[in-house]
Design a protein around this motif. Structure first.
Motif, PDB file in Angstrom:
ATOM      1  N   GLY A   1       0.802  -1.211   0.000  1.00  0.00           N
ATOM      2  CA  GLY A   1       0.000   0.000   0.000  1.00  0.00           C
ATOM      3  C   GLY A   1       0.833   1.258   0.000  1.00  0.00           C
ATOM      4  N   GLN A   2       2.121   1.147   0.281  1.00  0.00           N
ATOM      5  CA  GLN A   2       3.023   2.304   0.267  1.00  0.00           C
ATOM      6  C   GLN A   2       4.432   1.805  -0.056  1.00  0.00           C
ATOM      7  OE1 GLN A   2       2.461   5.355   3.295  1.00  0.00           O
ATOM      8  NE2 GLN A   2       4.681   5.502   3.548  1.00  0.00           N
ATOM      9  N   PRO A   3       4.690   1.445  -1.287  1.00  0.00           N
ATOM     10  CA  PRO A   3       5.980   0.842  -1.649  1.00  0.00           C
ATOM     11  C   PRO A   3       7.181   1.753  -1.421  1.00  0.00           C
ATOM     12  CG  PRO A   3       4.689   1.398  -3.611  1.00  0.00           C
ATOM     13  CD  PRO A   3       3.778   1.562  -2.444  1.00  0.00           C
ATOM     14  N   GLY A   4       6.962   3.051  -1.174  1.00  0.00           N
ATOM     15  CA  GLY A   4       8.065   3.949  -0.877  1.00  0.00           C
ATOM     16  C   GLY A   4       8.590   3.828   0.533  1.00  0.00           C
ATOM     17  N   SER A   5       7.981   2.990   1.349  1.00  0.00           N
ATOM     18  CA  SER A   5       8.472   2.711   2.700  1.00  0.00           C
ATOM     19  C   SER A   5       8.872   1.248   2.787  1.00  0.00           C
ATOM     20  CB  SER A   5       7.391   3.007   3.749  1.00  0.00           C
ATOM     21  OG  SER A   5       7.104   4.388   3.796  1.00  0.00           O
ATOM     22  N   VAL A   6       9.930   0.972   3.552  1.00  0.00           N
ATOM     23  CA  VAL A   6      10.435  -0.397   3.622  1.00  0.00           C
ATOM     24  C   VAL A   6      10.725  -0.785   5.071  1.00  0.00           C
ATOM     25  CG1 VAL A   6      11.492  -0.222   1.324  1.00  0.00           C
ATOM     26  CG2 VAL A   6      12.888   0.227   3.372  1.00  0.00           C
ATOM     27  N   ALA A   7      10.758  -2.094   5.280  1.00  0.00           N
ATOM     28  CA  ALA A   7      11.260  -2.689   6.520  1.00  0.00           C
ATOM     29  C   ALA A   7      12.470  -3.525   6.168  1.00  0.00           C
ATOM     30  CB  ALA A   7      10.185  -3.539   7.183  1.00  0.00           C
ATOM     31  N   PHE A   8      13.317  -3.792   7.151  1.00  0.00           N
ATOM     32  CA  PHE A   8      14.561  -4.527   6.908  1.00  0.00           C
ATOM     33  C   PHE A   8      14.544  -5.869   7.639  1.00  0.00           C
ATOM     34  CE2 PHE A   8      15.611  -0.016   6.522  1.00  0.00           C
ATOM     35  CZ  PHE A   8      16.276   0.012   5.293  1.00  0.00           C
ATOM     36  N   THR A   9      15.096  -6.857   6.968  1.00  0.00           N
ATOM     37  CA  THR A   9      15.277  -8.170   7.589  1.00  0.00           C
ATOM     38  C   THR A   9      16.716  -8.616   7.413  1.00  0.00           C
ATOM     39  OG1 THR A   9      14.651  -9.366   5.564  1.00  0.00           O
ATOM     40  CG2 THR A   9      12.904  -8.906   7.168  1.00  0.00           C
ATOM     41  N   ASP A  10      17.164  -9.438   8.338  1.00  0.00           N
ATOM     42  CA  ASP A  10      18.456 -10.114   8.244  1.00  0.00           C
ATOM     43  C   ASP A  10      18.143 -11.599   8.370  1.00  0.00           C
ATOM     44  OD1 ASP A  10      21.083 -10.864   8.206  1.00  0.00           O
ATOM     45  OD2 ASP A  10      21.604 -10.028  10.152  1.00  0.00           O
ATOM     46  N   GLY A  11      18.136 -12.330   7.250  1.00  0.00           N
ATOM     47  CA  GLY A  11      17.600 -13.672   7.256  1.00  0.00           C
ATOM     48  C   GLY A  11      16.116 -13.601   7.572  1.00  0.00           C
ATOM     49  N   PRO A  12      15.599 -14.428   8.489  1.00  0.00           N
ATOM     50  CA  PRO A  12      14.177 -14.363   8.840  1.00  0.00           C
ATOM     51  C   PRO A  12      13.869 -13.355   9.935  1.00  0.00           C
ATOM     52  CG  PRO A  12      15.193 -16.182   9.974  1.00  0.00           C
ATOM     53  CD  PRO A  12      16.289 -15.547   9.146  1.00  0.00           C
ATOM     54  N   VAL A  13      14.870 -12.617  10.405  1.00  0.00           N
ATOM     55  CA  VAL A  13      14.715 -11.746  11.570  1.00  0.00           C
ATOM     56  C   VAL A  13      14.354 -10.332  11.132  1.00  0.00           C
ATOM     57  CG1 VAL A  13      15.891 -10.750  13.568  1.00  0.00           C
ATOM     58  CG2 VAL A  13      16.359 -13.119  12.890  1.00  0.00           C
ATOM     59  N   VAL A  14      13.210  -9.831  11.616  1.00  0.00           N
ATOM     60  CA  VAL A  14      12.816  -8.454  11.345  1.00  0.00           C
ATOM     61  C   VAL A  14      13.602  -7.535  12.263  1.00  0.00           C
ATOM     62  CG1 VAL A  14      10.911  -6.802  11.476  1.00  0.00           C
ATOM     63  CG2 VAL A  14      10.512  -9.100  10.570  1.00  0.00           C
ATOM     64  N   LEU A  15      14.135  -6.440  11.687  1.00  0.00           N
ATOM     65  CA  LEU A  15      14.936  -5.479  12.438  1.00  0.00           C
ATOM     66  C   LEU A  15      14.084  -4.285  12.845  1.00  0.00           C
ATOM     67  CD1 LEU A  15      18.202  -5.525  10.283  1.00  0.00           C
ATOM     68  CD2 LEU A  15      17.673  -6.872  12.329  1.00  0.00           C
ATOM     69  N   ALA A  16      14.225  -3.863  14.088  1.00  0.00           N
ATOM     70  CA  ALA A  16      13.495  -2.716  14.621  1.00  0.00           C
ATOM     71  C   ALA A  16      14.458  -1.557  14.816  1.00  0.00           C
ATOM     72  CB  ALA A  16      12.839  -3.081  15.954  1.00  0.00           C
ATOM     73  N   GLY A  17      14.131  -0.412  14.232  1.00  0.00           N
ATOM     74  CA  GLY A  17      14.932   0.786  14.431  1.00  0.00           C
ATOM     75  C   GLY A  17      14.559   1.463  15.731  1.00  0.00           C
ATOM     76  N   LEU A  18      15.553   1.724  16.585  1.00  0.00           N
ATOM     77  CA  LEU A  18      15.285   2.324  17.893  1.00  0.00           C
ATOM     78  C   LEU A  18      15.199   3.838  17.742  1.00  0.00           C
ATOM     79  CD1 LEU A  18      17.570   0.107  20.160  1.00  0.00           C
ATOM     80  CD2 LEU A  18      15.196  -0.255  19.441  1.00  0.00           C
ATOM     81  N   VAL A  19      14.044   4.284  17.271  1.00  0.00           N
ATOM     82  CA  VAL A  19      13.822   5.700  16.977  1.00  0.00           C
ATOM     83  C   VAL A  19      12.376   6.027  17.325  1.00  0.00           C
ATOM     84  CG1 VAL A  19      13.240   5.213  14.560  1.00  0.00           C
ATOM     85  CG2 VAL A  19      14.049   7.480  15.196  1.00  0.00           C
ATOM     86  N   GLU A  20      12.124   7.230  17.835  1.00  0.00           N
ATOM     87  CA  GLU A  20      10.825   7.564  18.393  1.00  0.00           C
ATOM     88  C   GLU A  20       9.866   8.205  17.411  1.00  0.00           C
ATOM     89  OE1 GLU A  20      11.297   9.844  21.924  1.00  0.00           O
ATOM     90  OE2 GLU A  20      12.278   8.214  23.033  1.00  0.00           O
ATOM     91  N   GLU A  21      10.337   8.613  16.239  1.00  0.00           N
ATOM     92  CA  GLU A  21       9.455   9.263  15.285  1.00  0.00           C
ATOM     93  C   GLU A  21       9.708   8.677  13.899  1.00  0.00           C
ATOM     94  OE1 GLU A  21      13.327  11.168  14.841  1.00  0.00           O
ATOM     95  OE2 GLU A  21      12.093  10.843  16.635  1.00  0.00           O
ATOM     96  N   GLU A  22       8.788   8.964  12.983  1.00  0.00           N
ATOM     97  CA  GLU A  22       9.011   8.503  11.619  1.00  0.00           C
ATOM     98  C   GLU A  22      10.264   9.168  11.067  1.00  0.00           C
ATOM     99  OE1 GLU A  22       5.874   7.489   8.464  1.00  0.00           O
ATOM    100  OE2 GLU A  22       6.403   9.577   8.031  1.00  0.00           O
ATOM    101  N   ARG A  23      11.176   8.393  10.563  1.00  0.00           N
ATOM    102  CA  ARG A  23      12.474   8.889  10.104  1.00  0.00           C
ATOM    103  C   ARG A  23      12.716   8.400   8.681  1.00  0.00           C
ATOM    104  NH1 ARG A  23      17.257   9.607  13.199  1.00  0.00           N
ATOM    105  NH2 ARG A  23      15.915   9.938  15.023  1.00  0.00           N
ATOM    106  N   ALA A  24      12.849   9.317   7.748  1.00  0.00           N
ATOM    107  CA  ALA A  24      13.152   8.947   6.371  1.00  0.00           C
ATOM    108  C   ALA A  24      14.632   8.599   6.257  1.00  0.00           C
ATOM    109  CB  ALA A  24      12.797  10.086   5.425  1.00  0.00           C
ATOM    110  N   LEU A  25      14.939   7.634   5.413  1.00  0.00           N
ATOM    111  CA  LEU A  25      16.318   7.220   5.175  1.00  0.00           C
ATOM    112  C   LEU A  25      16.702   7.517   3.734  1.00  0.00           C
ATOM    113  CD1 LEU A  25      16.327   3.711   6.912  1.00  0.00           C
ATOM    114  CD2 LEU A  25      17.249   5.846   7.809  1.00  0.00           C
ATOM    115  N   VAL A  26      17.905   8.026   3.569  1.00  0.00           N
ATOM    116  CA  VAL A  26      18.470   8.193   2.228  1.00  0.00           C
ATOM    117  C   VAL A  26      19.117   6.867   1.871  1.00  0.00           C
ATOM    118  CG1 VAL A  26      20.127   9.443   0.810  1.00  0.00           C
ATOM    119  CG2 VAL A  26      18.849  10.648   2.606  1.00  0.00           C
ATOM    120  N   ALA A  27      18.555   6.172   0.876  1.00  0.00           N
ATOM    121  CA  ALA A  27      19.007   4.802   0.642  1.00  0.00           C
ATOM    122  C   ALA A  27      18.672   4.349  -0.772  1.00  0.00           C
ATOM    123  CB  ALA A  27      18.356   3.860   1.642  1.00  0.00           C
ATOM    124  N   ASP A  28      19.412   3.363  -1.220  1.00  0.00           N
ATOM    125  CA  ASP A  28      19.094   2.588  -2.411  1.00  0.00           C
ATOM    126  C   ASP A  28      18.586   1.248  -1.880  1.00  0.00           C
ATOM    127  OD1 ASP A  28      18.941   1.008  -4.644  1.00  0.00           O
ATOM    128  OD2 ASP A  28      20.962   1.454  -5.375  1.00  0.00           O
TER     129      ASP A  28
END
Length: 632
Positions: free
Chosen positions: A550-577
């Motif tokens: 529903g919003q392909p411009g936002s992503v989540a990250f995994t390392d293998g089967p493990v979902v990674l959680a960013g320790l941040v308190e607000e929505e934070r945009a990342l400069v990334a490929d």
């Protein structure tokens, strides 16, 4: 005859798993989480679990005594009543006892006191049933069902009764408790008489009021007895208003109560196994297609929010109360049924992802308590339950979920051994070629899916100079050791699932010698004559970015089967490929004393940096899962 011996399932070609009594968890994260659960199970006093049943039966207090047994002590401190959903004024009171019995039936061999308590509780329930007249057994009066039949709302009485009867069936089939079986049989007679007085339309109206897994109970009982009365109950609890449009391909899930429907589908799965009627199986398969394949999931594997199914591939608008813990565990059970029927790796992959990012992520790794929901929006917190003040439904599935991974993924496939998961454990299986013992353990030299703790081998690795040094940086390959020992030399195949997150050809050795296993789909096949051999298999993972449906411009990250959680308190945009997440996240705090700290990262190339840790390790931190991406 014992409940174990009465009847065999009718469905053929089903993968068989070892008995819970023949499995021991190995050291590691799962062992620690299971130990927390065992402590919680033991902390709940039998008199409190039984209280609503005793009250309803007019007995007011329990008659049992429980003395400490070797290796275990009675709960300390003052007696604490159960509140929240177990309070005397709650219409859902009594539901926790059924969950407790199911968990105890699976874990009773782990703790002597648990075994004794479970048998005592069953004896007290038999006393309650006798006081009620010999059939009715519930923590509330029969009038609750009369009100349902009259179309008046009551908070899910059959859901509560299902939990109790399911726990008793588990005590009968897994614990060999004959009294538990007789209680369920007598209760079935009561329900046969009650339901026999309704027309089909009236029954359908009753089934619209959350019946939980009553269908699964009747199917399980029929699997033990083969009696026509129990087959009739299966048919009466066939919910045509749900199953028929599901088979017709209609969307009967969106914005409907997920956990109500999942429980009914589990009943269909069990009905297929005990009757052999393929229509039951078609219902399960149609449900899986609509709930998962055609709907999509969150990165964690969950597919509902606020207890209801979200519209297909529209997760973006519903990130607040994702995946009620009950739905996680019960969908894992659906996946397990489908995996045992088909052996297809997609179901095993689903189970693995939900174990790590659901069952583990929704248990507090310090207190053992449960989080009802798992929010995935920016600036989320996990809300943990209290041991005796809440008793949400998820407290119950917490108990069962952390009993369920004993022996998970170890199955007999005819004469062959199939490994769909790599849970550290030792198991003994009775096969057509004799007894086979299998031990699965992580290699402490590697980066591991569940992380690692101090071991003797790891400690020796940093002390002994003749031991090869560890890699300079955290390895991306998880090495798994699998020891196969047979009662006598025998020829069969060991089939190893290649996880969907593995990014290169697995490494494979037997007793230190490289081998090339044949590949059949997502399984490596090792067919040879076995006696006492050590397999070592290595699976390499990498960071991946996954778009938010529903919003392909936002992503989540995994390392293998493990979902990674960013320790941040607000929505934070990342400069990334997003095609190269390794350029965004670099390893952080990767090494402990004598072990690797798996799946810990820190951002790089951003205006403000922050850390990522596994979602299942988050306790009281604020975290975010999905991140808007600006092109580099």
């Amino acid at each position: 005859m014992t409940p174990h011996e009465r009847r065999r399932d009718r469905a053929t070609g089903v993968l068989e798993r070892p008995s819970f009594a023949d499995v021991t968890l190995g050291e590691g994260v799962l062992y620690e989480r299971c130990a927390l659960n065992l402590t919680y199970l033991e902390s709940l006093r039998p008199e409190n679990l039984l209280r609503p049943y005793l009250f309803e039966a007019g007995l007011w207090s329990w008659s049992g005594t429980l003395e400490p047994t070797a290796g275990s002590a009675a709960p300390a401190g003052p007696q604490t009543w159960h509140w929240g959903w177990e309070a005397p004024t709650s219409e859902l009171r009594g539901h926790i006892l059924g969950h407790w019995l199911s968990a105890a039936a699976q874990l009773r061999r782990q703790r002597p006191r648990l075994d004794a308590t479970a048998d005592l509780i069953v004896a007290e329930l038999a006393r309650c049933q006798h006081s009620n007249g010999g059939g009715w057994i519930a923590p509330f009066p029969e009038k609750y069902l009369e009100r349902i039949a009259a179309g008046h709302r009551v908070w899910a009485p059959q859901y509560v009764i299902h939990k109790l009867l399911a726990g008793l069936l588990d005590m009968a089939t897994l614990g060999g408790n004959e009294t538990a079986f007789e209680i369920v049989r007598a209760a079935a007679n009561w329900f046969d008489s009650w339901t026999g007085g309704f027309s089909r339309e009236q029954l359908d109206d009753i089934l619209d009021w959350e019946t939980g897994g009553m269908l699964e109970v009747w199917a399980g009982l029929y699997g033990l007895t083969g009696e026509s009365t129990h087959l009739a109950l299966i048919e009466r609890y066939r919910r045509g208003r749900f199953f028929e449009p599901l088979l017709a391909g209609e969307d009967v899930l969106t914005n409907k109560h997920a956990n109500t429907q999942i429980a009914e589908i589990l009943g269909c799965a069990r009905a297929y196994e005990v009757t052999g009627d393929v229509e039951w199986r078609r219902i399960v398969e149609a449900f899986w297609d609509q709930a998962i394949i055609s709907r999509g999931t969150y990165i964690t594997g969950g597919s509902s929010s606020a207890e209801i199914w979200q519209p297909a591939f529209q997760q973006v608008a519903r990130l607040h109360d994702v995946q009620e813990h009950c739905t996680v565990f019960n969908m894992m059970r659906v996946a397990d049924y489908l995996y045992r029927w088909t052996g297809e790796s997609d179901y095993a992959a689903y189970w693995e992802r939900n174990l790590i990012n659901g069952v583990l992520a929704q248990q507090n790794r310090q207190t053992g308590m449960v989080a009802y929901f798992l929010p995935l929006e920016a600036g989320s917190h996990k809300r943990w339950g209290h041991p005796t003040r809440d008793f949400w439904c998820c407290h119950g599935t917490l108990m069962q979920a952390h009993a369920s991974y004993l022996g998970a993924g170890i199955h007999l496939d005819g004469a062959d051994l199939r490994l769909g998961q790599y849970v550290p454990a030792s198991a003994t299986l009775s096969t057509s070629v004799g007894r086979v013992e299998i031990t699965i353990s992580p290699d402490p030299r590697s980066g591991l899916v569940f992380g690692q703790r101090r071991t003797d081998e790891g400690y020796q690795g940093i002390q002994h100079l003749h031991v090869p040094p560890a890699p300079a940086e955290r390895p991306s390959t998880s090495l798994i050791r699998i020891r196969v020992r047979t009662e006598r030399p025998a020829t069969f195949a060991v089939k190893l699932r290649v996880p969907d997150w593995a990014v290169s050809t697995p490494t494979l050795t037997i007793d230190g010698q490289g081998v090339a296993g044949n590949q059949d789909g997502d399984f490596l096949i090792l067919r040879r004559r076995w006696s006492d051999e050590m397999i070592e298999v290595g699976f390499t993972s990498e960071l991946k970015a996954h778009p938010l449906p529903g919003q392909p411009g936002s992503v989540a990250f995994t390392d293998g089967p493990v979902v990674l959680a960013g320790l941040v308190e607000e929505e934070r945009a990342l400069v990334a490929d997003v095609r190269n997440p390794q350029a965004v996240l670099r390893p952080d705090r990767e090494r402990g004393h004598s072990w690797w700290s798996a799946h810990t990262y820190r951002t790089q190339g951003q205006d403000r940096g922050f850390r990522f840790i596994p979602l299942h390790e988050v306790t009281d931190q604020t975290y975010s899962i999905y991140f808007p991406i600006r092109p580099a």
